[in-house]
Scaffold this active site. Sequence first.
Site, mmCIF file in Angstrom:
data_model
loop_
_atom_site.group_PDB
_atom_site.id
_atom_site.type_symbol
_atom_site.label_atom_id
_atom_site.label_comp_id
_atom_site.label_asym_id
_atom_site.label_seq_id
_atom_site.Cartn_x
_atom_site.Cartn_y
_atom_site.Cartn_z
ATOM 1 N N ARG A 37 31.077 60.671 -0.355
ATOM 2 C CA ARG A 37 31.681 61.422 0.555
ATOM 3 C C ARG A 37 32.265 60.669 1.708
ATOM 4 N NH1 ARG A 37 32.186 63.288 -3.694
ATOM 5 N NH2 ARG A 37 31.559 65.406 -4.199
ATOM 6 N N GLU B 110 40.744 64.397 2.404
ATOM 7 C CA GLU B 110 41.283 63.889 1.304
ATOM 8 C C GLU B 110 42.553 64.733 0.813
ATOM 9 O OE1 GLU B 110 38.520 63.322 -1.793
ATOM 10 O OE2 GLU B 110 37.425 61.964 -0.589
ATOM 11 N N HIS C 221 40.029 58.711 -4.565
ATOM 12 C CA HIS C 221 38.636 59.500 -5.111
ATOM 13 C C HIS C 221 38.703 59.342 -6.659
ATOM 14 C CE1 HIS C 221 35.467 62.539 -4.154
ATOM 15 N NE2 HIS C 221 35.106 62.056 -5.253
HETATM 16 C C1 DGY Z 1 31.466 64.229 -7.635
HETATM 17 O O1 DGY Z 1 31.378 64.585 -8.981
HETATM 18 O O2 DGY Z 1 30.815 64.636 -6.882
HETATM 19 C C2 DGY Z 1 32.414 62.940 -7.483
HETATM 20 O O3 DGY Z 1 32.562 62.868 -6.131
HETATM 21 C C3 DGY Z 1 33.859 63.507 -8.153
HETATM 22 O O4 DGY Z 1 33.800 63.315 -9.608
#
Ligand code: DGY
Length: 311
Positions: free
Chosen positions: A225, A254, A273
């Site tokens: 993250r 983001e 992402h």
């Molecule tokens: C998640 O699933 O947490 C990823 O970061 C996005 O697919």
Amino acid sequence: MAHVFVSRGLAGDALDRLTEAGHDVDLWTGNLPPHPTELRDHVAAAHGLLTTLTERVDEQLLDAAPQLQVIANYAVGFDNIDIAAAEARGVAVGVTPDVLTDATADLTFALLLAAARRLPEAAAAVTEGRWRSFETQAWLGADVTGQTIAIVGGAGRIGGAVARRARGFSMTTIIVGRNDNLHEALAQADFVSLHAPLTPATHHLIDDAALHAVKRGAILVNTGRGGLVDQVALARALHDGRLAAAALDVTDPEPLPVDDPLLAAPNVLVLPHIGSATHTTRAKMAHLTVDNLLAGLDGRPLPHPAAASKK
Ligand code: DGY
């Protein structure tokens, strides 16, 4: 019949299972995610809510959804959802564990290799006409095989899968869990890969002090993250050459605005992402999300509850 608000169209046919089960689906069809006020309007009558990590589910949103029984997050992470507030209102929260582990670990290694071997710069040299001959001294990068990688966040699902890939490259892995000494690990690692969940305790885990602790010339990879990293401190570490490169699939915010100073730092590679973005992974995530919704709407325990999940 229950009413379900779905904040984004999903690839494949998983959403059809909601209508086949007799539920009424309100599918958001905008190109961009619903604005918080639009989201509030749409959840007013909802018993079920399908979110992605861009929808913030806080007390205000939950208060606007008095009939809500279940939130199914189309992600394994759930830092976008106030879990305590949902629990307090008896709203179940589900996520999509396991199915995206390999895709995300693969992308972690793709980023690591791309940053180490300077793939974006080398590829740009080809398309921009700067490849004139076999170069003996250009585009030299870092070795990967046999180097040391710190896996920050522990050997959970994705961290463990990255550690397995690292072993294939004969790397020494340092697993850094919650109670381990982060700065000591950073001082030894040639590569640092972040896999901790984002919580108040891990926000800006990689801060200025951590970036002063890193081994000079290390490479940072983040597929966890964006909020795990203080991006101002990161840009400084790249400008100073303390870090050789940073390869990020996640940022804060983001999308990252194109004029964000981080993008002007040297040797930074940012992706939008895409950790879980393979055809099969996203289809499996869609089915797990719908499994969670159908269970929650029936009043059954969720097959994949957020509370039980660790990335
Ligand atoms: C998640 O699933 O947490 C990823 O970061 C996005 O697919």
